[in-house]
Design a protein around this motif. Structure first.
Motif, PDB file in Angstrom:
ATOM      1  N   UNK A  82       0.264  17.292   5.179  1.00 11.18           N
ATOM      2  CA  UNK A  82       0.700  18.411   4.134  1.00 11.18           C
ATOM      3  C   UNK A  82       0.365  17.442   3.244  1.00 11.18           C
ATOM      4  N   UNK A  83       0.046  15.793   2.802  1.00  9.64           N
ATOM      5  CA  UNK A  83      -0.462  15.124   2.048  1.00  9.64           C
ATOM      6  C   UNK A  83      -1.764  15.028   2.000  1.00  9.64           C
ATOM      7  N   UNK A  84      -2.521  14.922   2.727  1.00 10.49           N
ATOM      8  CA  UNK A  84      -3.767  14.966   2.237  1.00 10.49           C
ATOM      9  C   UNK A  84      -4.255  16.192   1.869  1.00 10.49           C
ATOM     10  N   UNK A  85      -3.496  17.209   1.481  1.00 10.38           N
ATOM     11  CA  UNK A  85      -3.779  18.050   1.011  1.00 10.38           C
ATOM     12  C   UNK A  85      -3.789  17.971  -0.274  1.00 10.38           C
ATOM     13  N   UNK A  86      -2.929  17.694  -0.440  1.00 11.35           N
ATOM     14  CA  UNK A  86      -1.732  17.658  -2.224  1.00 11.35           C
ATOM     15  C   UNK A  86      -2.287  16.100  -2.704  1.00 11.35           C
ATOM     16  N   UNK A  87      -3.070  15.471  -1.559  1.00  9.20           N
ATOM     17  CA  UNK A  87      -3.389  14.762  -3.381  1.00  9.20           C
ATOM     18  C   UNK A  87      -5.299  15.088  -3.460  1.00  9.20           C
ATOM     19  N   UNK A  88      -5.810  15.662  -1.951  1.00 10.46           N
ATOM     20  CA  UNK A  88      -6.918  15.548  -2.767  1.00 10.46           C
ATOM     21  C   UNK A  88      -7.174  16.579  -3.758  1.00 10.46           C
ATOM     22  N   UNK A  89      -6.290  17.483  -3.825  1.00 12.98           N
ATOM     23  CA  UNK A  89      -6.607  17.966  -5.533  1.00 12.98           C
ATOM     24  C   UNK A  89      -6.919  17.109  -6.501  1.00 12.98           C
ATOM     25  N   UNK A  90      -5.929  16.237  -6.069  1.00 17.11           N
ATOM     26  CA  UNK A  90      -5.887  15.637  -7.576  1.00 17.11           C
ATOM     27  C   UNK A  90      -7.633  14.820  -7.839  1.00 17.11           C
ATOM     28  N   UNK A  91      -7.560  13.910  -6.827  1.00 10.88           N
ATOM     29  CA  UNK A  91      -8.208  13.515  -6.278  1.00 10.88           C
ATOM     30  C   UNK A  91      -9.311  14.247  -6.915  1.00 10.88           C
ATOM     31  N   UNK A  92     -10.573  15.657  -6.490  1.00  2.35           N
ATOM     32  CA  UNK A  92     -10.731  16.539  -6.690  1.00  2.35           C
ATOM     33  C   UNK A  92     -10.896  16.408  -8.277  1.00  2.35           C
ATOM     34  N   UNK A 129       1.108  -0.923  -0.049  1.00  7.54           N
ATOM     35  CA  UNK A 129       0.136   0.003   0.113  1.00  7.54           C
ATOM     36  C   UNK A 129       0.515   1.422   0.181  1.00  7.54           C
ATOM     37  N   UNK A 130       1.903   1.316   0.834  1.00  3.06           N
ATOM     38  CA  UNK A 130       2.728   1.942   0.782  1.00  3.06           C
ATOM     39  C   UNK A 130       3.129   2.394  -0.507  1.00  3.06           C
ATOM     40  N   UNK A 131       3.913   1.614  -1.330  1.00  3.80           N
ATOM     41  CA  UNK A 131       3.597   1.894  -2.739  1.00  3.80           C
ATOM     42  C   UNK A 131       3.509   1.621  -3.606  1.00  3.80           C
ATOM     43  N   UNK A 132       1.479   1.834  -3.201  1.00  2.00           N
ATOM     44  CA  UNK A 132       1.055   1.915  -4.353  1.00  2.00           C
ATOM     45  C   UNK A 132       0.591   3.348  -5.108  1.00  2.00           C
ATOM     46  N   UNK A 133       0.987   3.931  -6.162  1.00  2.00           N
ATOM     47  CA  UNK A 133       0.788   5.362  -6.100  1.00  2.00           C
ATOM     48  C   UNK A 133      -0.595   5.722  -6.484  1.00  2.00           C
ATOM     49  N   UNK A 192      -8.065   9.169   2.356  1.00  2.00           N
ATOM     50  CA  UNK A 192      -7.663   8.144   3.227  1.00  2.00           C
ATOM     51  C   UNK A 192      -6.531   7.375   3.062  1.00  2.00           C
ATOM     52  N   UNK A 193      -7.265   6.770   1.944  1.00  4.99           N
ATOM     53  CA  UNK A 193      -6.937   4.921   1.624  1.00  4.99           C
ATOM     54  C   UNK A 193      -4.978   5.405   1.554  1.00  4.99           C
ATOM     55  N   UNK A 194      -4.403   6.306   0.960  1.00  6.14           N
ATOM     56  CA  UNK A 194      -3.432   7.176   0.176  1.00  6.14           C
ATOM     57  C   UNK A 194      -2.601   7.748   1.621  1.00  6.14           C
ATOM     58  N   UNK A 195      -3.584   7.714   2.718  1.00  6.55           N
ATOM     59  CA  UNK A 195      -2.438   8.377   3.939  1.00  6.55           C
ATOM     60  C   UNK A 195      -2.518   6.893   4.975  1.00  6.55           C
ATOM     61  N   UNK A 196      -3.478   6.262   5.149  1.00  4.84           N
ATOM     62  CA  UNK A 196      -3.077   5.107   6.483  1.00  4.84           C
ATOM     63  C   UNK A 196      -1.926   4.535   6.176  1.00  4.84           C
TER      64      UNK A 196
END
Lengths: 261, 255
Positions: free
Chosen positions: A193-203, A107-111, A135-139
């Motif tokens: 820091x990670x969540x707010x970067x990923x959330x933009x991609x998800x949006x 999971x850690x290494x899944x993009x 969440x899955x990206x951060x867990x």
């Protein structure tokens, strides 16, 4: 004795001055480069601020910020909760750790992009899918940090808690969690820091609102002023969260420590 | 006076507060083998009795305590009744306070839910901690931290107070003061006390009964019940008793 606090205040002011000067230099450099380049690809700071003000009053800026912040909050809370629980369990039970460590590494290494795309495919272009993807990206990240913390728990205090027959809840609240606090704070900080970067991609990939969506729209219009305006607004909000929420929380968590000089 | 009151309870054959038979206790070694730390050790504690376990350092005294208090259940033998059902106050070799809780919170936390709100001022005052209730442990000296650990152990008026060398690495004055606190706490609560020490003088001054342990593996090699009431145990008396004990048990010679 009387000079102590005053010295601290003076140090604080000089540190703040350096920060302000550093930021001003960056702004100035931006202004100079924008003037020299004189291209729509790099608008000057003034234009960006004007866009932000205009968009905040009459446009969608606040609504989009709100949508994104709500997603950040829910995904962050979910990731911290699940990650902490898993991390503590893995750190305390070696068998569990051995059994699931490969999953964690995987999971850690899944993009982040793969997780997001799969969530959208399996759950549809829904809010649940978006939040879950973040969440899955951060867990796994939180889990790994908390696992370290749980491994470092003091066996002496554990024995004390057992000797005095503390309940599970009391042990968690008064013995275990305070020891994990530095790890939780670290996970929260890197997590946000990670969540707010990923959330933009998800949006960008599958939501009809939010900062990520707005940026993708303005990207297609090649409106760099708007892209920069949205990014700046979002950064300001995240910095405010860092200084107004995370840092006071850490200061509270550290209150019992001897003050380092 | 108090000792005369307590002793008969054991002699009269009243059921002991707690009784243990440790057939064998092994500690695993890194190479996969195991070393025997305790063998064939029997221990009985009467209600209200003050017992000192004496033996050389590293002879398995702490292991015995951990078994008796139910912290270690990986041994051959039994403890009756199950220590899980016994209210125990435990003082470890180190104070083991929660650094993120104040002195008062440290004590309160170990009390049963219904008693958590009780006024701790008398207890703190009795242990000379009145000024330190709101302090965090890092602000305390070792002597003060030890007092907190002791206050915590007696706060719930346990049926059994267990002390694992609570006075080591304290200077003589602090140790003497703490010893007074222990004695008074034991008398006030009427609970039994089991104290581990390697200091024979200390044991002679405090205990109703001394249990001597031999080493490798730990086992009981002798018992002694000081005849004199506690108030009559002068330093001279303690010294004479120690000399006669040392004559009978050569391992006590250098203590």
């Amino acid at each position: 004795m009387g000079g102590g606090p005053r010295i601290v205040t003076r140090e604080l002011w000089s540190r703040l001055a350096v920060k302000a000067l550093s930021l001003a230099t960056l702004g100035l450099a931006w202004q100079v480069v924008a003037m020299v380049a004189h291209s729509p690809a790099l608008p000057p700071p003034g234009a960006v601020f004007a866009f932000m003000a205009h968009e905040a009053v009459g446009g969608e800026l606040l609504a989009n910020l709100g949508a994104t912040l709500a997603r950040v909050a829910v995904a962050f809370a979910l990731a911290m909760l699940v990650g902490c629980a898993l991390g503590i369990a893995f750190g305390r039970r070696a068998a569990l750790d051995r059994a699931f460590d490969p999953w964690l590494v995987l999971l850690l290494n899944t993009p982040a992009l793969v997780v997001t795309v799969l969530c959208y495919i399996w759950l549809g272009l829904t809010e649940t899918a978006a939040v879950l993807a973040v969440a899955l990206n951060k867990i796994p990240n939180v889990t790994v940090l908390l696992r370290e913390g749980a491994r470092a728990l003091s066996p002496e205090l554990d024995e004390m808690a057992a000797a005095y027959r503390l309940s599970f809840v009391d042990r968690l609240r008064h013995v275990v969690l305070p020891q994990l606090e530095p790890y939780v704070a670290g996970a929260a900080r890197s997590g946000l820091a990670l969540v707010w970067k990923i959330v933009l991609v998800v949006e960008l990939l599958g939501r009809p609102n939010g900062v990520g969506y707005a940026i993708s729209v303005y990207f297609q219009l090649f409106d760099v002023t708007a892209v920069l305006g949205y990014s700046l607004a979002f950064m300001v909000v995240m910095l405010a969260v860092e200084y107004l929420v995370l840092q006071p929380f850490e200061a509270h968590a550290r209150r019992w420590r001897p003050t380092a000089r | 006076m108090c000792c005369n009151r307590l002793k008969p309870m054991l002699a009269a054959g009243a059921p002991p507060l707690v009784e243990a038979h440790i057939a064998v206790k092994r500690h695993p070694r890194p190479d996969g083998t195991a070393v025997e730390v305790v063998r064939a050790l029997d221990l009985r504690l009467g209600r209200g009795e003050f017992v000192c376990l004496i033996g050389p350092s590293g002879c398995g005294k702490t292991t015995t305590l951990r078994i008796l208090t139910g912290l270690d259940r990986d041994f051959e033998g039994w403890v009756r009744p199950d220590p899980a059902g016994l209210a125990i106050g435990l003082v470890f070799q180190e104070p083991r306070l929660l650094p993120w809780r104040t002195v008062e919170e440290n004590i309160r936390l170990t009390l049963p839910k219904a008693a958590r709100r009780q006024d701790l001022a008398p207890l703190l005052a009795a242990f000379g901690l009145a000024a330190h209730g709101a302090s965090y442990p890092h602000a305390l000296s070792l002597g003060l931290a030890r007092r907190v650990a002791l206050a915590r152990a007696v706060a719930g008026r346990p049926a059994l107070l267990v002390l694992d060398e609570p006075f080591v690495s304290l200077d003589a004055r602090a140790a003497a003061e703490l010893r007074r606190h222990v004695r008074r706490a034991a008398e006030d609560s009427g609970g039994a006390v089991l104290m581990v020490t390697h200091d024979v003088r200390e044991a002679l001054a405090l205990a109703d009964r001394l249990v001597l342990l031999g080493e490798h593996p730990a086992r009981v090699i002798g018992e002694m019940m000081p005849e004199a009431p506690r108030e009559a145990r002068t330093p001279d008396w303690v010294e004479r008793q120690r000399a006669s004990l040392a004559a009978r048990y050569p391992m006590l010679q250098d203590t």
